[in-house]
Write a protein that holds these residues in place. Sequence first.
Motif, PDB file in Angstrom:
ATOM      1  N   LEU A 150       0.805  -1.226   0.000  1.00  0.00           N
ATOM      2  CA  LEU A 150       0.000   0.000   0.000  1.00  0.00           C
ATOM      3  C   LEU A 150       0.834   1.271   0.000  1.00  0.00           C
ATOM      4  O   LEU A 150       0.307   2.359   0.189  1.00  0.00           O
ATOM      5  CB  LEU A 150      -0.970   0.001   1.178  1.00  0.00           C
ATOM      6  CG  LEU A 150      -2.100  -1.011   1.089  1.00  0.00           C
ATOM      7  CD1 LEU A 150      -3.013  -0.894   2.280  1.00  0.00           C
ATOM      8  CD2 LEU A 150      -2.889  -0.856  -0.190  1.00  0.00           C
ATOM      9  N   GLY A 151       2.148   1.158  -0.188  1.00  0.00           N
ATOM     10  CA  GLY A 151       2.955   2.344  -0.383  1.00  0.00           C
ATOM     11  C   GLY A 151       3.578   2.921   0.876  1.00  0.00           C
ATOM     12  O   GLY A 151       4.011   2.206   1.773  1.00  0.00           O
ATOM     13  N   TYR A 152       3.604   4.248   0.936  1.00  0.00           N
ATOM     14  CA  TYR A 152       4.324   4.970   1.984  1.00  0.00           C
ATOM     15  C   TYR A 152       3.862   4.643   3.406  1.00  0.00           C
ATOM     16  O   TYR A 152       4.714   4.430   4.274  1.00  0.00           O
ATOM     17  CB  TYR A 152       4.254   6.482   1.736  1.00  0.00           C
ATOM     18  CG  TYR A 152       5.058   7.271   2.721  1.00  0.00           C
ATOM     19  CD1 TYR A 152       6.440   7.300   2.648  1.00  0.00           C
ATOM     20  CD2 TYR A 152       4.435   7.965   3.751  1.00  0.00           C
ATOM     21  CE1 TYR A 152       7.194   8.001   3.561  1.00  0.00           C
ATOM     22  CE2 TYR A 152       5.179   8.672   4.672  1.00  0.00           C
ATOM     23  CZ  TYR A 152       6.555   8.682   4.575  1.00  0.00           C
ATOM     24  OH  TYR A 152       7.287   9.369   5.496  1.00  0.00           O
ATOM     25  N   PRO A 153       2.551   4.579   3.698  1.00  0.00           N
ATOM     26  CA  PRO A 153       2.159   4.248   5.084  1.00  0.00           C
ATOM     27  C   PRO A 153       2.679   2.882   5.526  1.00  0.00           C
ATOM     28  O   PRO A 153       3.100   2.710   6.677  1.00  0.00           O
ATOM     29  CB  PRO A 153       0.634   4.263   5.051  1.00  0.00           C
ATOM     30  CG  PRO A 153       0.276   5.096   3.883  1.00  0.00           C
ATOM     31  CD  PRO A 153       1.373   4.917   2.886  1.00  0.00           C
ATOM     32  N   ASP A 154       2.669   1.908   4.594  1.00  0.00           N
ATOM     33  CA  ASP A 154       3.183   0.585   4.948  1.00  0.00           C
ATOM     34  C   ASP A 154       4.691   0.624   5.190  1.00  0.00           C
ATOM     35  O   ASP A 154       5.201  -0.017   6.108  1.00  0.00           O
ATOM     36  CB  ASP A 154       2.868  -0.421   3.847  1.00  0.00           C
ATOM     37  CG  ASP A 154       1.424  -0.892   3.886  1.00  0.00           C
ATOM     38  OD1 ASP A 154       0.762  -0.637   4.905  1.00  0.00           O
ATOM     39  OD2 ASP A 154       0.980  -1.506   2.907  1.00  0.00           O
ATOM     40  N   LYS A 155       5.412   1.383   4.359  1.00  0.00           N
ATOM     41  CA  LYS A 155       6.856   1.498   4.548  1.00  0.00           C
ATOM     42  C   LYS A 155       7.177   2.159   5.883  1.00  0.00           C
ATOM     43  O   LYS A 155       8.083   1.725   6.607  1.00  0.00           O
ATOM     44  CB  LYS A 155       7.480   2.305   3.408  1.00  0.00           C
ATOM     45  CG  LYS A 155       7.513   1.573   2.104  1.00  0.00           C
ATOM     46  CD  LYS A 155       8.124   2.449   1.012  1.00  0.00           C
ATOM     47  CE  LYS A 155       8.058   1.752  -0.322  1.00  0.00           C
ATOM     48  NZ  LYS A 155       8.540   2.577  -1.420  1.00  0.00           N
ATOM     49  N   LEU A 156       6.431   3.216   6.212  1.00  0.00           N
ATOM     50  CA  LEU A 156       6.653   3.915   7.476  1.00  0.00           C
ATOM     51  C   LEU A 156       6.378   3.000   8.664  1.00  0.00           C
ATOM     52  O   LEU A 156       7.175   2.933   9.616  1.00  0.00           O
ATOM     53  CB  LEU A 156       5.770   5.160   7.534  1.00  0.00           C
ATOM     54  CG  LEU A 156       5.910   6.037   8.766  1.00  0.00           C
ATOM     55  CD1 LEU A 156       7.303   6.652   8.807  1.00  0.00           C
ATOM     56  CD2 LEU A 156       4.856   7.122   8.761  1.00  0.00           C
ATOM     57  N   LEU A 157       5.284   2.271   8.613  1.00  0.00           N
ATOM     58  CA  LEU A 157       4.941   1.347   9.692  1.00  0.00           C
ATOM     59  C   LEU A 157       5.975   0.231   9.816  1.00  0.00           C
ATOM     60  O   LEU A 157       6.399  -0.125  10.918  1.00  0.00           O
ATOM     61  CB  LEU A 157       3.548   0.761   9.453  1.00  0.00           C
ATOM     62  CG  LEU A 157       3.014  -0.185  10.512  1.00  0.00           C
ATOM     63  CD1 LEU A 157       2.868   0.541  11.845  1.00  0.00           C
ATOM     64  CD2 LEU A 157       1.689  -0.758  10.084  1.00  0.00           C
ATOM     65  N   TYR A 158       6.419  -0.307   8.685  1.00  0.00           N
ATOM     66  CA  TYR A 158       7.418  -1.377   8.684  1.00  0.00           C
ATOM     67  C   TYR A 158       8.743  -0.887   9.273  1.00  0.00           C
ATOM     68  O   TYR A 158       9.336  -1.542  10.132  1.00  0.00           O
ATOM     69  CB  TYR A 158       7.626  -1.894   7.262  1.00  0.00           C
ATOM     70  CG  TYR A 158       8.683  -2.957   7.150  1.00  0.00           C
ATOM     71  CD1 TYR A 158       8.449  -4.248   7.584  1.00  0.00           C
ATOM     72  CD2 TYR A 158       9.934  -2.659   6.615  1.00  0.00           C
ATOM     73  CE1 TYR A 158       9.420  -5.220   7.488  1.00  0.00           C
ATOM     74  CE2 TYR A 158      10.910  -3.624   6.511  1.00  0.00           C
ATOM     75  CZ  TYR A 158      10.652  -4.905   6.945  1.00  0.00           C
ATOM     76  OH  TYR A 158      11.625  -5.869   6.857  1.00  0.00           O
TER      77      TYR A 158
END
Length: 93
Positions: free
Chosen positions: A57-65
Amino acid sequence: MQGLKPLAPTDYPHLIFGTSKPAPGLPAADPFLSKNKVPHLQKVFQKSDGLPVHLKLGYPDKLLYRTTMALTIGGTIYCLVALFIASQPKKQK
């Protein structure tokens, strides 16, 4: 006859959730409040682009990861330092 009373009641109460009647004062069926997003999300998650599912799902998923990984690594280092400090003998005065 004397003895102990049975622990479980012999008569069971009526089912509370076993009825198909709606609760009084509520509409029979709640209207669906937003657009169905499932077909769009199925396309996104089934697209073969080489990304793992947890990053689709992009940036939010990267930030959470990345936040999760940083907290995990930081917590591991903190625990190792605490174990090292705890394993050292106390200095005698």
